[in-house]
Design a protein around this motif. Structure first.
Motif, mmCIF file in Angstrom:
data_model
loop_
_atom_site.group_PDB
_atom_site.id
_atom_site.type_symbol
_atom_site.label_atom_id
_atom_site.label_comp_id
_atom_site.label_asym_id
_atom_site.label_seq_id
_atom_site.Cartn_x
_atom_site.Cartn_y
_atom_site.Cartn_z
ATOM 1 N N GLY A 133 -16.213 -14.842 -52.636
ATOM 2 C CA GLY A 133 -16.564 -16.089 -53.311
ATOM 3 C C GLY A 133 -17.324 -15.841 -54.600
ATOM 4 O O GLY A 133 -17.790 -14.724 -54.880
ATOM 5 N N ASN A 134 -17.433 -16.879 -55.415
ATOM 6 C CA ASN A 134 -18.158 -16.776 -56.674
ATOM 7 C C ASN A 134 -19.663 -16.876 -56.407
ATOM 8 O O ASN A 134 -20.125 -17.838 -55.791
ATOM 9 N N LEU A 135 -20.403 -15.889 -56.891
ATOM 10 C CA LEU A 135 -21.828 -15.813 -56.587
ATOM 11 C C LEU A 135 -22.590 -15.191 -57.750
ATOM 12 O O LEU A 135 -22.261 -14.095 -58.208
ATOM 13 N N LEU A 136 -23.611 -15.903 -58.236
ATOM 14 C CA LEU A 136 -24.496 -15.364 -59.270
ATOM 15 C C LEU A 136 -25.894 -15.221 -58.686
ATOM 16 O O LEU A 136 -26.406 -16.150 -58.045
ATOM 17 N N THR A 137 -26.511 -14.061 -58.916
ATOM 18 C CA THR A 137 -27.891 -13.834 -58.511
ATOM 19 C C THR A 137 -28.610 -13.090 -59.630
ATOM 20 O O THR A 137 -27.974 -12.598 -60.582
ATOM 21 N N TYR A 138 -29.916 -12.988 -59.508
ATOM 22 C CA TYR A 138 -30.669 -12.201 -60.480
ATOM 23 C C TYR A 138 -30.236 -10.739 -60.455
ATOM 24 O O TYR A 138 -30.305 -10.038 -61.471
ATOM 25 N N ASN A 139 -29.772 -10.275 -59.299
ATOM 26 C CA ASN A 139 -29.440 -8.863 -59.160
ATOM 27 C C ASN A 139 -28.080 -8.509 -59.738
ATOM 28 O O ASN A 139 -27.897 -7.428 -60.309
ATOM 29 N N ASN A 140 -27.082 -9.405 -59.593
ATOM 30 C CA ASN A 140 -25.744 -9.013 -60.040
ATOM 31 C C ASN A 140 -25.414 -9.452 -61.458
ATOM 32 O O ASN A 140 -24.383 -9.084 -61.999
ATOM 33 N N VAL A 141 -26.301 -10.256 -62.081
ATOM 34 C CA VAL A 141 -25.972 -10.748 -63.410
ATOM 35 C C VAL A 141 -26.203 -9.686 -64.490
ATOM 36 O O VAL A 141 -25.596 -9.726 -65.559
#
Length: 482
Positions: A399-407
């Motif tokens: 799924g589409n997921l944005l976090t502080y870690n992967n951006v």
């Protein structure tokens, strides 16, 4: 009564008080500090240089206390033993030695009559008296509940104080609590767009603290600021009507406008218009459209909330949801902007002429006593597109997921404000002439448009310029203060 016009309370007049729910999720809240001034310091403080509102601008070391520098702070000062004599706006300052901080008082105004400590203590509910007697005798920060009780008592003691302190009382808290969840979320986002515009323009966010729910007409945050003008006044503003895209703004059923001016530089001002088509509870968010009149540059910021999941903040979306539609809308508008001929004017130079930015906020809470920006991260639209195309923003299940870690890379608030304030990013001069479509598109989506314009100072007339004295090289580098 108060002596004269008690203008410092204009700052305090809008404060509301709430207990923070845990250190991690706390929000900035207004506070009252009781200062017992030592006899040997009284004359010195009262004879200090004038502050913004005419009263003394003084500083006093006090025991360290907990208070957010972003929230309102009021000082009740005792320049006479056992009596409250002055009130003023204050700031928590830097360390003044081990266990001490500076209490910076921007201005102090004298009460019409000194109010005895015991008179106040005797009027609050019994459960608050012991704690109030201790704090008011020794000095320090009032607890939120005690402070609320003190505000209610002072309001009863004097009709003028009642008017000035009404918004600090329980009635104001009830009005805010009565707002629906959607209303509070939309007000929070509109307040964020206003704070961002004021920060970018260099005006400062102090004016946000003037907000009160009593004048809110259920359309925008700007309605809650006493000096905001209504729709009919906006239509009379020929200077606004000449701005690119303003024809789309004037079509909105709900419009409010206010001009904010820097307290330190009268030439720095920003005019903010909030426009929307729907009642507050039906709106779908807010976009900031910031226009630098000097460099004819627009920037648009859209805000999205990050959800807290366990120990991480994240944003999820699908390829068919509203967020994807909003991105597609930006792409279409950007394609139209790209068709415009490049700008060769040096004032039109940009590091990037893509005007679209996304801000992902880790907390969206409506707190009118906090004039700071929401914590979060800014992403230029171009970086967002690159991230999604690279596949980096995919969760474990695809799924589409944005976090502080992967951006990966992101812009902080300071970096974003610096780029926009200098018009290093945004539309070129030629592109800015065609912004009406963009503004109309935002309004049609159900979102509020916060249209902020940093106004250029009027040019110096030729005759006045000729009359200015010539400066030698040394004075040009270090001009005299006038």
């Amino acid at each position: 009564m108060l002596a004269g016009i008690f203008s410092v309370w204009h700052f305090v007049h809008r404060a509301t008080f709430r207990l923070s729910k845990g250190m991690k999720d706390s929000v900035a809240t207004a506070s009252v500090y009781v200062l017992n001034v030592r006899p040997e310091r009284r004359e010195t403080l009262l004879n200090a240089e004038p502050g913004w509102f005419g009263g003394p601008r003084a500083s006093e070391p006090v025991p360290a206390f907990g208070h957010s520098r972003r929230a309102p702070l009021v000082v009740l000062a005792a320049f006479e033993d056992g009596h409250l004599t002055h009130v003023g706006e204050a700031r928590k300052g830097a360390s003044a030695g081990t266990g001490l901080v500076r209490l910076n008082m921007v201005s102090l105004e004298a009460l019409n009559r000194p109010i005895p400590f015991e008179e106040v203590i005797g009027r609050v509910p019994a459960k608050f008296r012991s704690g109030l007697r201790r704090t008011i005798s020794n000095g320090g920060l009032l607890s939120p509940k005690t402070m609320s009780a003190v505000v209610d008592v002072l309001s009863e003691m004097d009709p003028v104080l009642r008017e000035k302190l009404s918004s600090m009382s329980a009635s104001r808290r009830r009005l805010i609590a009565a707002l629906g969840d959607r209303e509070k979320e939309n007000l929070a986002l509109q307040k964020e767009t206003l704070a961002a515009a004021l920060e970018i323009s260099g005006v400062g966010t102090q004016g946000i603290l003037e907000w009160t729910p009593e004048t809110v007409e259920r359309t925008s945050f700007l309605d809650g600021l006493g000096a905001a003008k209504v729709r009919e006044d906006v239509m009379l503003h020929a200077d606004l009507a000449s701005l690119p895209g303003f024809n789309a703004i004037r079509e909105a059923p709900h419009i409010a406008v206010r001009t904010f001016q820097s307290e330190t530089d009268s030439a720095v001002r920003v005019t903010v218009v909030m426009a929307n088509r729907l009642p507050l509870e039906e709106q779908t968010g807010a976009d900031l459209i910031y226009f630098n009149e000097t460099y004819r540059s627009f920037v648009l910021v859209q805000y999205k909330a990050l959800e807290k999941v366990e120990d991480e903040h994240e944003f999820r979306w699908t390829d068919e949801d509203q967020f994807s539609s909003e991105i597609a809308r930006m792409d279409n508008l950007l394609a139209d902007l790209d068709k415009i001929e490049p700008d060769t004017n040096p004032d039109g130079f940009r590091l990037s002429s893509n005007p679209f930015f996304l801000k992902f906020c880790s907390r969206i809470v409506f707190n009118p006593d906090d004039r700071g920006l929401f914590p979060g991260m800014y992403l230029p639209l171009g970086l967002w597109k690159s991230l999604t195309q690279s596949g980096r923003l995919k969760g474990a299940r695809g799924g589409n997921l944005l976090t502080y870690n992967n951006v990966g890379r992101k812009l902080s608030g300071t970096e974003f404000i610096t780029l926009v304030a200098g018009s290093w990013v945004g539309t070129t001069i030629s592109q800015s002439a065609s912004l009406e479509t963009m503004i109309r598109s935002v309004l049609e989506s159900g979102r509020t448009v916060t249209f902020a314009v940093k106004r250029s100072p009027p040019p110096i007339p030729a005759t006045a310029a000729e009359a200015l004295p010539e400066l030698d090289e040394g004075e040009a580098l270090h001009p005299r203060k006038r």
